[in-house]
Design an enzyme around this catalytic site. Structure first.
Site, PDB file in Angstrom:
ATOM      1  CG  ASN A  43      -0.240   0.051   2.532  1.00 30.95           C
ATOM      2  OD1 ASN A  43       0.633  -0.769   2.797  1.00 30.95           O
ATOM      3  ND2 ASN A  43      -0.604   0.988   3.388  1.00 30.95           N
ATOM      4  CG  HIS A  44       3.590   2.696   2.760  1.00 32.77           C
ATOM      5  ND1 HIS A  44       4.012   3.833   3.406  1.00 32.77           N
ATOM      6  CD2 HIS A  44       2.684   2.118   3.590  1.00 32.77           C
ATOM      7  CE1 HIS A  44       3.412   3.934   4.570  1.00 32.77           C
ATOM      8  NE2 HIS A  44       2.592   2.899   4.703  1.00 32.77           N
ATOM      9  CG  HIS A  96       1.204  -5.202   1.267  1.00 28.90           C
ATOM     10  ND1 HIS A  96       2.445  -5.268   1.865  1.00 28.90           N
ATOM     11  CD2 HIS A  96       0.555  -4.172   1.870  1.00 28.90           C
ATOM     12  CE1 HIS A  96       2.548  -4.318   2.783  1.00 28.90           C
ATOM     13  NE2 HIS A  96       1.417  -3.648   2.809  1.00 28.90           N
ATOM     14  CG  HIS A 171      -1.271  -4.113   5.287  1.00 31.13           C
ATOM     15  ND1 HIS A 171      -0.867  -2.852   4.873  1.00 31.13           N
ATOM     16  CD2 HIS A 171      -2.594  -3.999   5.606  1.00 31.13           C
ATOM     17  CE1 HIS A 171      -1.900  -2.025   4.931  1.00 31.13           C
ATOM     18  NE2 HIS A 171      -2.957  -2.692   5.369  1.00 31.13           N
TER      19      HIS A 171
END
Length: 241
Positions: A43-44, A96, A171
């Site tokens: 997500n980053h 993730h 995550h």
């Protein structure tokens, strides 16, 4: 890397003071060993999140203006093309974040388009942001503000329908041991960043999978970023010989 295969489960950036060096090293390893090093998106790996949590600022501090900003945009263009999941020996799904109510089978997952930034909602967001929860039956609102909490019945239904045994994801730092089983041991969360953000005295770990998918959790010691950087340099010197 020539003797093993490595899979990095996303969030290659924004995880400490060596963020840029880490992702550059991983990309170099991918170029040198394309069939031994694999990456999936976290997500980053997104233009918005990485501009908030340090990656853009890190690039600017190293390369200055305007080069840092241009490198950030170029890096995010690369991140947008990363795979969203991996399938190990046709039996273990690696992602993730987690599952999505919009993705019921592996064909949907394989056919999801790449090249997109992460929206506030949708299947892409769910795969990168969702978390497992043993107290949720199906799906529930995620307190992160993106993705969902998903429950054991969702895991069982998805795994059984797609012929897979379990889901491995990252995550989430659930405890200080760096790993956690949930959903009747069919979901394993693995967290690699020890001493997270220099604020948590947590262990980091990685997962070794054998030929028959037997699992071995290997821990990193709790230490400073400088200590880990030295250890990493020595490790990669040894594999380069």
């Amino acid at each position: 890397p020539v003797e093993n295969q490595y899979l990095f489960m996303g969030n290659l950036i924004d995880r400490g003071s060596k963020s840029t060096l880490c992702v550059q090293l991983i990309f170099i390893l991918k170029l040198l060993f394309p069939t031994n090093v694999y990456l999936i998106r976290g997500n980053h790996e997104d233009v918005r999140i990485s501009s908030i949590y340090g990656f853009q600022a890190d690039l600017t501090a190293i390369y200055g203006h305007p080069d840092g900003g241009e490198m950030h945009q170029t890096s995010c263009n690369v991140f947008n093309q990363l795979p969203l999941a991996a399938l190990v020996n046709n039996k273990t799904l690696v992602v993730h974040g987690g599952l999505s109510p919009s993705v019921a089978d592996m064909n949907q997952l394989c056919n999801m388009p790449r090249g997109n930034a992460v929206d506030n909602a949708g299947a892409l967001t769910d795969l990168l942001w969702s978390d497992p929860d043993d107290d949720v039956l199906l799906f529930a609102t995620c307190p992160r503000g993106a993705g969902f909490l998903w429950g054991p019945l969702v895991t069982k239904t998805f795994c059984d329908a797609n012929g897979i045994d379990m889901i491995i994801r990252s995550h989430q730092l659930i405890n200080n041991e760096g790993f956690h089983y949930s959903h009747d041991n069919r979901v394993l969360t693995v967290w690699t960043a020890s001493n997270y953000s220099t604020k948590r005295a947590n262990k980091g770990c990685f997962l070794k999978l054998g030929a028959q998918l037997e699992k071995d959790i290997v821990h990193f010691p709790i230490g400073s970023a400088e200590e880990h950087a030295t250890e990493a340099v020595e490790f990669f010197k040894s594999i380069a010989k």
